[in-house]
Design a protein around this motif. Structure first.
Motif, short mmCIF file in Angstrom:
data_model
loop_
_atom_site.label_atom_id
_atom_site.label_comp_id
_atom_site.label_asym_id
_atom_site.label_seq_id
_atom_site.Cartn_x
_atom_site.Cartn_y
_atom_site.Cartn_z
N VAL A 32 23.84 -55.65 -81.01
CA VAL A 32 23.04 -55.36 -82.19
C VAL A 32 22.61 -56.67 -82.85
O VAL A 32 23.16 -57.10 -83.86
CB VAL A 32 23.82 -54.47 -83.19
N THR A 33 21.63 -57.32 -82.25
CA THR A 33 21.04 -58.53 -82.80
C THR A 33 19.71 -58.16 -83.46
O THR A 33 19.10 -57.15 -83.13
CB THR A 33 20.80 -59.58 -81.73
N THR A 34 19.28 -59.01 -84.38
CA THR A 34 18.01 -58.76 -85.06
C THR A 34 16.88 -58.68 -84.05
O THR A 34 16.00 -57.80 -84.15
CB THR A 34 17.73 -59.87 -86.08
N ARG A 35 16.88 -59.55 -83.07
CA ARG A 35 15.82 -59.57 -82.08
C ARG A 35 15.82 -58.29 -81.25
O ARG A 35 14.76 -57.66 -81.05
CB ARG A 35 15.98 -60.78 -81.16
N ALA A 36 17.01 -57.88 -80.78
CA ALA A 36 17.09 -56.68 -79.94
C ALA A 36 16.70 -55.44 -80.72
O ALA A 36 15.98 -54.57 -80.21
CB ALA A 36 18.51 -56.53 -79.39
N VAL A 37 17.14 -55.35 -81.96
CA VAL A 37 16.83 -54.18 -82.77
C VAL A 37 15.35 -54.12 -83.10
O VAL A 37 14.72 -53.06 -83.03
CB VAL A 37 17.68 -54.16 -84.05
N SER A 38 14.76 -55.26 -83.45
CA SER A 38 13.33 -55.26 -83.79
C SER A 38 12.49 -54.85 -82.59
O SER A 38 11.51 -54.11 -82.74
CB SER A 38 12.92 -56.65 -84.31
N GLN A 39 12.88 -55.32 -81.39
CA GLN A 39 12.14 -54.92 -80.19
C GLN A 39 12.30 -53.44 -79.91
O GLN A 39 11.33 -52.74 -79.58
CB GLN A 39 12.63 -55.75 -78.99
N ALA A 40 13.53 -52.94 -80.04
CA ALA A 40 13.78 -51.53 -79.74
C ALA A 40 13.11 -50.60 -80.76
O ALA A 40 12.70 -49.49 -80.43
CB ALA A 40 15.29 -51.26 -79.72
N ALA A 41 13.00 -51.06 -82.00
CA ALA A 41 12.42 -50.23 -83.05
C ALA A 41 10.91 -50.41 -83.19
O ALA A 41 10.26 -49.65 -83.90
CB ALA A 41 13.09 -50.53 -84.39
N GLY A 42 10.38 -51.45 -82.52
CA GLY A 42 8.94 -51.70 -82.62
C GLY A 42 8.51 -52.25 -83.97
O GLY A 42 7.45 -51.91 -84.48
N VAL A 43 9.37 -53.11 -84.57
CA VAL A 43 9.04 -53.72 -85.85
C VAL A 43 9.24 -55.23 -85.75
O VAL A 43 9.85 -55.74 -84.80
CB VAL A 43 9.93 -53.17 -86.99
N GLN A 44 8.76 -55.95 -86.74
CA GLN A 44 8.96 -57.38 -86.80
C GLN A 44 10.32 -57.68 -87.44
O GLN A 44 10.79 -56.93 -88.30
CB GLN A 44 7.85 -58.05 -87.62
N ALA A 45 10.94 -58.78 -87.03
CA ALA A 45 12.25 -59.14 -87.57
C ALA A 45 12.26 -59.22 -89.10
O ALA A 45 13.23 -58.78 -89.73
CB ALA A 45 12.71 -60.46 -86.96
N PRO A 46 11.22 -59.77 -89.75
CA PRO A 46 11.25 -59.82 -91.23
C PRO A 46 11.39 -58.45 -91.88
O PRO A 46 11.92 -58.34 -92.99
CB PRO A 46 9.90 -60.47 -91.57
N THR A 47 10.94 -57.40 -91.20
CA THR A 47 11.08 -56.05 -91.75
C THR A 47 12.56 -55.68 -91.88
O THR A 47 12.97 -55.05 -92.86
CB THR A 47 10.37 -55.02 -90.85
#
Length: 240
Positions: A32-47
């Protein structure tokens, strides 16, 4: 902020939490890293940072989301239970163990004292357990007071999950969870009191359970009777 933006934020939050929960369940906390979650959720990391603050905030949200979903399912099950409260409690115990072993990383987070003490879903789960224990008490089958029974079942269940989850799946004792329940049940429940003291204790516990709902009593009278019952149970436990 416009209504459309608020709805969009809610939608992205749900996608982020669900994506993080999936990663946690399938790959563990480290995934559960910010990068992995943002990719899986289809959002940008700042979100993620804007909505959750940091990774710990995201993990808290994920734990609360999964726990709330699980507790809601437990509550629905409890509403449709049968005539044997001990059998219903045993089925709930088995479901709890299965949930913990299916979600070991998440379960470790949920049982972390720092998170558990501020988790509304965890508190609700304890209340679901308390309601099941109260049904046992109302049936005259509880040997100890409700608080002790809830604490013992909760502790035994958490310990069983953590003990089994700490072992390779192929080396786990398949009968451990059932043996633990029977050990706890033998201490807490009874089908027929074996001694006069046990019978008195069972009656006292049962009466304490229904006392808050008895009509025709003042609050002071209820408080006095509750004190007498508590004192009697303490004496019986000490004498035993």
């Amino acid at each position: 902020m416009t209504v459309a933006e608020t709805a969009a934020d809610r939608g992205s939050r749900v996608r982020i939490v669900e994506a993080a929960a999936r990663l946690l369940r399938e790959q563990g906390v480290r995934a559960v890293t910010t990068r992995a979650v943002s990719q899986a959720a289809g959002v940008q990391a700042p979100t993620i940072y804007r909505q959750f603050g940091d990774k710990d905030g995201l993990i808290d949200a994920v734990a609360e989301h999964v726990m709330a979903t699980y507790v809601a399912a437990k509550s629905e099950t409890a509403a449709g239970e049968g005539d044997d409260p001990v059998a219903d409690l045993r089925a709930a115990w088995r479901a709890h163990i299965d949930f913990g072993l299916a979600n070991p990383g998440l379960y470790a987070l949920l049982t972390n004292p720092d998170r558990a003490e501020r988790s509304p879903a965890t508190a609700t789960g304890i209340e679901v357990l308390r309601a099941r224990v109260r049904r046992v008490a109302a049936a005259g089958r509880l040997r100890v007071d409700e608080d002790r029974a809830v604490a013992m079942i909760h502790a035994a269940g958490a310990g069983t999950v953590l003990a089994l989850a700490g072992q390779p799946a192929g080396q786990r004792d398949p009968d451990l969870a059932e043996a633990m329940f029977h050990t706890v049940a033998a201490t807490l429940f009874t089908t027929a009191p074996a001694t006069p003291d046990a019978e008195v204790a069972t009656v006292a516990v049962t009466f304490a359970t229904v006392l808050p709902g008895l009509p025709g009593l003042t609050d002071a009278e209820r408080a006095l009777m509750a004190e007498w019952l508590s004192r009697s149970l303490t004496h019986l436990r000490t004498a035993g």
